[in-house]
Design a protein around this motif. Sequence first.
Motif, PDB file in Angstrom:
ATOM      1  N   VAL A   1      30.680  24.538 -18.105  1.00  0.00           N
ATOM      2  CA  VAL A   1      30.076  25.860 -18.298  1.00  0.00           C
ATOM      3  C   VAL A   1      29.282  26.308 -17.070  1.00  0.00           C
ATOM      4  CG1 VAL A   1      29.999  25.737 -20.798  1.00  0.00           C
ATOM      5  CG2 VAL A   1      28.097  24.838 -19.480  1.00  0.00           C
ATOM      6  N   HIS A   2      29.203  25.455 -16.056  1.00  0.00           N
ATOM      7  CA  HIS A   2      28.522  25.838 -14.822  1.00  0.00           C
ATOM      8  C   HIS A   2      28.967  24.929 -13.679  1.00  0.00           C
ATOM      9  CE1 HIS A   2      25.945  22.722 -16.599  1.00  0.00           C
ATOM     10  NE2 HIS A   2      25.724  22.351 -15.345  1.00  0.00           N
TER      11      HIS A   2
ATOM     12  N   GLY B   1      27.396  23.025 -10.381  1.00  0.00           N
ATOM     13  CA  GLY B   1      26.098  22.660  -9.843  1.00  0.00           C
ATOM     14  C   GLY B   1      26.067  21.244  -9.329  1.00  0.00           C
TER      15      GLY B   1
ATOM     16  N   TYR C   1      19.941  18.805 -11.520  1.00  0.00           N
ATOM     17  CA  TYR C   1      18.991  19.719 -12.155  1.00  0.00           C
ATOM     18  C   TYR C   1      17.891  18.920 -12.845  1.00  0.00           C
ATOM     19  CZ  TYR C   1      21.419  18.396 -16.416  1.00  0.00           C
ATOM     20  OH  TYR C   1      21.954  17.676 -17.448  1.00  0.00           O
TER      21      TYR C   1
ATOM     22  N   SER D   1      24.936  17.117 -12.549  1.00  0.00           N
ATOM     23  CA  SER D   1      25.651  17.990 -13.473  1.00  0.00           C
ATOM     24  C   SER D   1      27.007  17.379 -13.823  1.00  0.00           C
ATOM     25  CB  SER D   1      25.854  19.369 -12.848  1.00  0.00           C
ATOM     26  OG  SER D   1      26.743  19.278 -11.757  1.00  0.00           O
TER      27      SER D   1
ATOM     28  N   TYR E   1      35.817  27.505 -13.883  1.00  0.00           N
ATOM     29  CA  TYR E   1      35.180  26.283 -13.412  1.00  0.00           C
ATOM     30  C   TYR E   1      36.202  25.195 -13.102  1.00  0.00           C
ATOM     31  CZ  TYR E   1      31.092  28.763 -14.984  1.00  0.00           C
ATOM     32  OH  TYR E   1      30.129  29.722 -15.148  1.00  0.00           O
TER      33      TYR E   1
END
Length: 117
Positions: free
Chosen positions: A55-56, A58, A61, A68, A98
Amino acid sequence: MANVTDPLARALHGTDPQNLIEYITRQKIYDSLYWKEECFGLTAAEILDKAMDLVHVGGSYGGNMQPSRFLCLTLKMLQIQPDDEIIYALIKNEDFKYVRALGAFYLRLTGRPKDVY
Protein backbone atom coordinates in the motif's frame (compact mmCIF):
# COMPACT_ATOMS: atom_id res chain seq x y z
CA MET A 1 19.23 -20.12 6.55
CA ALA A 2 16.60 -17.73 5.23
CA ASN A 3 19.06 -14.85 5.17
CA VAL A 4 21.44 -16.46 2.69
CA THR A 5 21.62 -15.53 -0.97
CA ASP A 6 20.67 -18.25 -3.43
CA PRO A 7 23.86 -20.18 -4.31
CA LEU A 8 23.00 -19.96 -8.00
CA ALA A 9 22.67 -16.16 -7.90
CA ARG A 10 25.25 -14.16 -9.76
CA ALA A 11 27.29 -11.41 -8.14
CA LEU A 12 26.01 -7.91 -8.81
CA HIS A 13 28.48 -5.05 -9.18
CA GLY A 14 31.20 -7.41 -7.92
CA THR A 15 29.56 -8.31 -4.60
CA ASP A 16 26.80 -10.33 -2.96
CA PRO A 17 23.46 -8.89 -4.15
CA GLN A 18 22.22 -8.40 -0.59
CA ASN A 19 25.10 -5.98 0.03
CA LEU A 20 23.28 -3.44 -2.15
CA ILE A 21 21.19 -2.74 0.96
CA GLU A 22 23.12 -1.28 3.87
CA TYR A 23 24.18 -3.70 6.65
CA ILE A 24 22.17 -2.11 9.48
CA THR A 25 19.06 -1.90 7.32
CA ARG A 26 19.51 -5.55 6.34
CA GLN A 27 19.75 -6.58 9.99
CA LYS A 28 16.56 -4.67 10.79
CA ILE A 29 14.82 -6.42 7.91
CA TYR A 30 15.98 -9.84 9.16
CA ASP A 31 14.63 -8.99 12.63
CA SER A 32 11.27 -7.67 11.40
CA LEU A 33 8.11 -9.66 11.93
CA TYR A 34 7.04 -9.31 8.28
CA TRP A 35 10.31 -10.85 7.10
CA LYS A 36 10.05 -13.78 9.49
CA GLU A 37 6.38 -14.54 8.86
CA GLU A 38 5.72 -13.53 5.26
CA CYS A 39 9.02 -13.54 3.36
CA PHE A 40 10.43 -16.83 4.60
CA GLY A 41 10.56 -19.34 1.76
CA LEU A 42 9.06 -17.07 -0.91
CA THR A 43 9.61 -18.00 -4.52
CA ALA A 44 9.74 -15.62 -7.46
CA ALA A 45 6.09 -16.32 -8.32
CA GLU A 46 4.91 -15.72 -4.75
CA ILE A 47 6.63 -12.34 -4.59
CA LEU A 48 4.07 -11.03 -7.07
CA ASP A 49 1.24 -12.00 -4.72
CA LYS A 50 2.93 -10.26 -1.79
CA ALA A 51 3.66 -7.21 -3.92
CA MET A 52 -0.02 -6.87 -4.77
CA ASP A 53 -0.71 -6.32 -1.06
CA LEU A 54 1.65 -3.31 -0.87
CA VAL A 55 0.00 0.00 0.00
CA HIS A 56 3.06 2.27 -0.02
CA VAL A 57 6.63 2.59 -1.19
CA GLY A 58 9.17 3.35 1.48
CA GLY A 59 12.34 2.56 3.31
CA SER A 60 11.94 2.61 7.06
CA TYR A 61 9.52 4.29 9.44
CA GLY A 62 8.68 4.82 13.12
CA GLY A 63 10.79 5.41 16.18
CA ASN A 64 12.76 2.19 15.78
CA MET A 65 13.09 2.73 12.03
CA GLN A 66 11.23 -0.45 11.12
CA PRO A 67 11.73 -1.52 7.49
CA SER A 68 8.73 -1.23 5.21
CA ARG A 69 7.22 -4.22 3.42
CA PHE A 70 8.48 -2.74 0.16
CA LEU A 71 12.06 -2.87 1.42
CA CYS A 72 11.60 -6.43 2.73
CA LEU A 73 10.37 -7.62 -0.66
CA THR A 74 13.24 -5.83 -2.37
CA LEU A 75 15.74 -7.70 -0.20
CA LYS A 76 13.97 -10.98 -0.90
CA MET A 77 14.22 -10.30 -4.62
CA LEU A 78 17.94 -9.61 -4.21
CA GLN A 79 18.27 -12.97 -2.46
CA ILE A 80 16.54 -15.13 -5.03
CA GLN A 81 17.24 -13.06 -8.17
CA PRO A 82 14.13 -13.72 -10.27
CA ASP A 83 14.47 -14.01 -14.04
CA ASP A 84 14.46 -10.89 -16.17
CA GLU A 85 11.09 -11.89 -17.64
CA ILE A 86 9.54 -11.76 -14.18
CA ILE A 87 11.04 -8.33 -13.52
CA TYR A 88 9.75 -7.00 -16.84
CA ALA A 89 6.32 -8.48 -16.05
CA LEU A 90 6.33 -6.57 -12.74
CA ILE A 91 7.21 -3.36 -14.53
CA LYS A 92 4.53 -3.83 -17.21
CA ASN A 93 1.82 -4.44 -14.59
CA GLU A 94 -0.62 -1.54 -14.95
CA ASP A 95 -3.17 -2.70 -12.36
CA PHE A 96 -0.99 -2.32 -9.26
CA LYS A 97 1.25 0.73 -9.10
CA TYR A 98 3.35 -0.58 -6.21
CA VAL A 99 4.11 -3.81 -8.05
CA ARG A 100 5.36 -1.69 -10.90
CA ALA A 101 7.44 0.44 -8.53
CA LEU A 102 8.97 -2.67 -6.95
CA GLY A 103 10.01 -4.02 -10.34
CA ALA A 104 11.45 -0.68 -11.44
CA PHE A 105 13.36 -0.24 -8.17
CA TYR A 106 14.82 -3.74 -8.42
CA LEU A 107 15.84 -3.20 -12.04
CA ARG A 108 17.45 0.11 -11.10
CA LEU A 109 19.44 -1.57 -8.31
CA THR A 110 20.59 -4.58 -10.29
CA GLY A 111 20.41 -3.68 -13.96
CA ARG A 112 23.12 -2.61 -16.28
CA PRO A 113 22.90 0.96 -17.58
CA LYS A 114 21.89 -0.34 -21.00
CA ASP A 115 18.91 -2.18 -19.48
CA VAL A 116 17.87 0.65 -17.18
CA TYR A 117 17.97 3.51 -19.65
